[in-house]
Design a protein around this motif. Sequence first.
Motif, PDB file in Angstrom:
ATOM      1  N   ALA A  50     -19.108-123.018 -48.897  1.00  0.00           N
ATOM      2  CA  ALA A  50     -19.194-123.626 -47.644  1.00  0.00           C
ATOM      3  C   ALA A  50     -20.675-123.417 -47.545  1.00  0.00           C
ATOM      4  CB  ALA A  50     -18.578-122.956 -46.442  1.00  0.00           C
ATOM      5  N   GLU A  51     -21.517-122.353 -47.947  1.00  0.00           N
ATOM      6  CA  GLU A  51     -23.003-122.359 -47.816  1.00  0.00           C
ATOM      7  C   GLU A  51     -23.697-123.003 -48.844  1.00  0.00           C
ATOM      8  OE1 GLU A  51     -26.351-118.624 -48.816  1.00  0.00           O
ATOM      9  OE2 GLU A  51     -24.078-118.079 -48.011  1.00  0.00           O
ATOM     10  N   ARG A  55     -22.305-126.405 -45.247  1.00  0.00           N
ATOM     11  CA  ARG A  55     -21.316-126.836 -44.406  1.00  0.00           C
ATOM     12  C   ARG A  55     -20.490-125.681 -43.799  1.00  0.00           C
ATOM     13  NH1 ARG A  55     -19.944-132.735 -45.059  1.00  0.00           N
ATOM     14  NH2 ARG A  55     -18.703-132.362 -43.429  1.00  0.00           N
ATOM     15  N   GLY A  56     -19.603-125.781 -42.931  1.00  0.00           N
ATOM     16  CA  GLY A  56     -19.127-124.596 -42.155  1.00  0.00           C
ATOM     17  C   GLY A  56     -18.104-124.260 -43.040  1.00  0.00           C
ATOM     18  N   PRO A  59     -14.293-126.672 -42.131  1.00  0.00           N
ATOM     19  CA  PRO A  59     -14.146-127.907 -42.675  1.00  0.00           C
ATOM     20  C   PRO A  59     -14.054-127.702 -44.443  1.00  0.00           C
ATOM     21  CG  PRO A  59     -16.376-127.685 -41.963  1.00  0.00           C
ATOM     22  CD  PRO A  59     -15.726-126.579 -41.263  1.00  0.00           C
ATOM     23  N   CYS A  60     -14.825-126.844 -44.787  1.00  0.00           N
ATOM     24  CA  CYS A  60     -14.664-126.472 -46.267  1.00  0.00           C
ATOM     25  C   CYS A  60     -13.368-126.147 -46.439  1.00  0.00           C
ATOM     26  CB  CYS A  60     -15.644-125.294 -46.762  1.00  0.00           C
ATOM     27  SG  CYS A  60     -15.745-125.002 -48.590  1.00  0.00           S
ATOM     28  N   ASP A  86     -15.738-128.509 -35.296  1.00  0.00           N
ATOM     29  CA  ASP A  86     -16.059-128.347 -36.713  1.00  0.00           C
ATOM     30  C   ASP A  86     -14.923-128.320 -37.458  1.00  0.00           C
ATOM     31  OD1 ASP A  86     -17.856-126.846 -38.440  1.00  0.00           O
ATOM     32  OD2 ASP A  86     -17.191-124.884 -38.155  1.00  0.00           O
ATOM     33  N   LYS A  89     -15.186-132.146 -38.867  1.00  0.00           N
ATOM     34  CA  LYS A  89     -16.001-132.334 -39.812  1.00  0.00           C
ATOM     35  C   LYS A  89     -15.478-132.596 -41.344  1.00  0.00           C
ATOM     36  CE  LYS A  89     -19.732-130.158 -37.564  1.00  0.00           C
ATOM     37  NZ  LYS A  89     -20.535-128.953 -37.088  1.00  0.00           N
ATOM     38  N   MET A  90     -14.217-131.988 -41.376  1.00  0.00           N
ATOM     39  CA  MET A  90     -13.630-132.162 -42.938  1.00  0.00           C
ATOM     40  C   MET A  90     -13.269-133.461 -43.094  1.00  0.00           C
ATOM     41  SD  MET A  90      -9.999-132.901 -42.589  1.00  0.00           S
ATOM     42  CE  MET A  90      -9.788-132.424 -44.161  1.00  0.00           C
ATOM     43  N   LEU A  93     -15.580-134.940 -45.697  1.00  0.00           N
ATOM     44  CA  LEU A  93     -16.170-134.032 -46.763  1.00  0.00           C
ATOM     45  C   LEU A  93     -15.299-133.928 -47.903  1.00  0.00           C
ATOM     46  CD1 LEU A  93     -17.524-131.714 -47.732  1.00  0.00           C
ATOM     47  CD2 LEU A  93     -16.179-130.171 -46.418  1.00  0.00           C
TER      48      LEU A  93
END
Length: 125
Positions: A50-51, A55-56, A59-60, A86, A89-90, A93
């Motif tokens: 995620a980092e 992204r958070g 969603p990751c 949050d 947001k996936m 992605l």
Amino acid sequence: MVMTVTPWAPLAGGALTGKYLRGGQGRVKPESNRRDENSTRITREVMAVAEKIGRGAQPCRTAMDTPQGFECIPIAGATTLEQLQDNLKMIDLLLPPDDLRRLDEASAIDLGFPGSFSGGRRTPK
């Protein structure tokens, strides 16, 4: 024939978001297997990916399930509007193949026999 999978609690009660590793509180008790050594190892991988992609973790982690070659509708709960936003947001992605493979390997489980005999996934040691 198409099979659709609906993973329940893909964030393991929030454990896979890393909130417990950061000292956060929640409903998952410290003795839960959602917070054991294996889950902590998986959580660290989710947080690292995620980092890396900016992204958070929510969603990751949820985006891990969608490109697996079958229809997938994760059931991700939310107790706050921020968590819901949050999680959503996936939708846009797509994890890079190397990161998806990294997360898939980190979360692999030992299938035992006959899975191990027939070439099934095994937990990395």
